[in-house]
Design a protein around this motif. Structure first.
Motif, PDB file in Angstrom:
ATOM      1  N   UNK A 213      45.418  42.836  43.328  1.00  0.00           N
ATOM      2  CA  UNK A 213      46.538  43.671  43.729  1.00  0.00           C
ATOM      3  C   UNK A 213      46.174  44.552  44.915  1.00  0.00           C
ATOM      4  N   UNK A 214      46.448  45.863  44.781  1.00  0.00           N
ATOM      5  CA  UNK A 214      46.176  46.818  45.851  1.00  0.00           C
ATOM      6  C   UNK A 214      44.945  47.672  45.550  1.00  0.00           C
ATOM      7  N   UNK A 215      44.045  47.156  44.713  1.00  0.00           N
ATOM      8  CA  UNK A 215      42.801  47.886  44.442  1.00  0.00           C
ATOM      9  C   UNK A 215      41.986  48.036  45.724  1.00  0.00           C
ATOM     10  N   UNK A 216      42.116  47.091  46.625  1.00  0.00           N
ATOM     11  CA  UNK A 216      41.624  47.208  47.995  1.00  0.00           C
ATOM     12  C   UNK A 216      42.588  46.408  48.857  1.00  0.00           C
ATOM     13  N   UNK A 217      42.526  46.570  50.168  1.00  0.00           N
ATOM     14  CA  UNK A 217      43.497  45.896  51.021  1.00  0.00           C
ATOM     15  C   UNK A 217      42.877  45.075  52.138  1.00  0.00           C
ATOM     16  N   UNK A 218      41.560  45.209  52.327  1.00  0.00           N
ATOM     17  CA  UNK A 218      40.904  44.484  53.412  1.00  0.00           C
ATOM     18  C   UNK A 218      39.574  43.961  52.892  1.00  0.00           C
ATOM     19  N   UNK A 219      39.274  42.707  53.205  1.00  0.00           N
ATOM     20  CA  UNK A 219      38.086  42.077  52.641  1.00  0.00           C
ATOM     21  C   UNK A 219      36.797  42.791  53.025  1.00  0.00           C
ATOM     22  N   UNK A 220      36.807  43.518  54.135  1.00  0.00           N
ATOM     23  CA  UNK A 220      35.624  44.266  54.533  1.00  0.00           C
ATOM     24  C   UNK A 220      35.226  45.331  53.531  1.00  0.00           C
ATOM     25  N   UNK A 221      36.178  45.772  52.711  1.00  0.00           N
ATOM     26  CA  UNK A 221      35.860  46.770  51.687  1.00  0.00           C
ATOM     27  C   UNK A 221      34.913  46.210  50.633  1.00  0.00           C
ATOM     28  N   UNK A 222      34.953  44.905  50.422  1.00  0.00           N
ATOM     29  CA  UNK A 222      34.048  44.265  49.467  1.00  0.00           C
ATOM     30  C   UNK A 222      32.886  43.563  50.145  1.00  0.00           C
ATOM     31  N   UNK A 223      33.118  42.999  51.321  1.00  0.00           N
ATOM     32  CA  UNK A 223      32.136  42.103  51.921  1.00  0.00           C
ATOM     33  C   UNK A 223      31.152  42.794  52.857  1.00  0.00           C
ATOM     34  N   UNK A 224      31.502  43.975  53.369  1.00  0.00           N
ATOM     35  CA  UNK A 224      30.633  44.678  54.310  1.00  0.00           C
ATOM     36  C   UNK A 224      29.850  45.774  53.594  1.00  0.00           C
ATOM     37  N   UNK A 225      28.670  46.090  54.118  1.00  0.00           N
ATOM     38  CA  UNK A 225      27.868  47.208  53.634  1.00  0.00           C
ATOM     39  C   UNK A 225      27.495  48.082  54.833  1.00  0.00           C
ATOM     40  N   UNK A 226      27.960  49.358  54.845  1.00  0.00           N
ATOM     41  CA  UNK A 226      28.822  49.998  53.848  1.00  0.00           C
ATOM     42  C   UNK A 226      30.240  49.424  53.896  1.00  0.00           C
ATOM     43  N   UNK A 227      31.072  49.745  52.891  1.00  0.00           N
ATOM     44  CA  UNK A 227      32.430  49.207  52.859  1.00  0.00           C
ATOM     45  C   UNK A 227      33.194  49.518  54.143  1.00  0.00           C
ATOM     46  N   UNK A 228      33.916  48.521  54.637  1.00  0.00           N
ATOM     47  CA  UNK A 228      34.680  48.667  55.873  1.00  0.00           C
ATOM     48  C   UNK A 228      36.165  48.570  55.548  1.00  0.00           C
TER      49      UNK A 228
END
Length: 289
Positions: A213-228
């Motif tokens: 859902x809208x727990x996050x909106x952009x894949x960088x929030x999960x895939x990048x370190x730190x979250x993007x």
């Protein structure tokens, strides 16, 4: 069982943020999407996960979705992107959609409800309580976000049942929609709405899909370190959230899920067009990309 990844509503275009870490390629600018699932089952007909924008939204967007939201989101209003069109395009009738499972009750997830008035609509019990119980802390806020045009037909809103002690990859408070026989769960992902939940479904190969859902909106929030986070989407997140700390904690749990269980679970969000593009490429579906 077959699962289709659908775009049920293109929104304003958003630019990519540099190269993809896995490919080194700069992806194209794409419109934000309303990523929904359509699940074909042997025993329960069709199941929709979220509904995107509906046909009434396309005909009367300002009245159905709200003038301010339309001005900001800039929906494409393409009839071929409605869940109803996708269902018919697959050769089914609207009545074949017997169940709808919602991550939450915001307008860009509930627009298709009036197109399937006979379907049972499943939500996490916390989201159900926030909308139906006047004593609930978030009742007024939640009811304001559940658009009147999307509930005028009195949808068959049904709280899923929490299975006491049941966890899903360490996520507590998991609830099971009553009716569908397939492995389908509502997994609490708090912070965005009062009872926001991801929808987990096990596909025919035994792998889990988690519509976050809208727990996050952009894949960088999960895939990048730190979250993007994305500068276009982050203000939307902050403007809609009910609990900022809970939302960040949920994001971090999803980061851990992706890191530790990538071989068992595919996580995706509702509005990231690059995620939908990847997944739709595997199924040959996903109008609007």
């Amino acid at each position: 069982m077959r699962i289709h990844h659908l775009n049920c509503g293109s929104l304003r275009k958003i630019p990519p943020l540099g190269k993809e870490p896995t490919t080194g390629v700069v992806p194209p600018e794409l419109p934000a999407v309303c990523h929904c699932l359509l699940i074909e089952t042997d025993s329960d007909g069709l199941i929709l996960v979220d509904t995107g924008l509906g046909t009434a939204d396309l005909r009367h967007p300002d009245r159905s979705l709200g003038t301010d939201w339309v001005a900001y989101a800039q929906p494409a209003l393409d009839p071929e992107e409605s869940a109803l069109h996708h269902v018919v395009r697959l050769g089914y009738a609207p009545q074949d959609v017997r169940h709808i499972v919602l991550t939450h009750l915001h307008r860009d997830h509930t627009g298709g409800l009036p197109d399937f008035p006979h379907a049972r609509v499943h939500v996490h019990p916390d989201e159900y309580r926030a909308v139906t119980d006047p004593a609930a802390a978030h009742h007024r806020y939640s009811l304001d976000r559940f658009m009147p045009a999307h509930r005028a037909h009195t949808p068959l809103l049904t709280p899923a049942v929490v299975e006491e002690g049941r966890e899903w990859f360490g996520f507590p408070g998991v609830a099971r929609p009553q009716g569908p026989a397939c492995e389908l769960l509502l997994v609490p992902l708090p912070g965005h709405s009062a009872g926001h939940a991801g929808v987990a479904v096990r596909d025919g190969d035994g792998r889990w899909l988690l519509h976050a859902g809208d727990a996050y909106m952009y894949h960088g929030e999960l895939e990048h370190t730190p979250p993007l986070s994305h500068p276009v989407l982050e203000p939307v997140q902050q403007g809609a959230q009910t609990d900022a700390a809970a939302r960040v904690a949920t994001r971090d749990l999803l980061r851990g899920l992706r890191r530790d269980h990538a071989d068992e679970v595919t996580v995706f969000s509702a509005h990231d067009p690059w995620e939908l593009s990847r997944l739709a490429a595997l199924t040959g579906w996903g109008r609007g990309l």
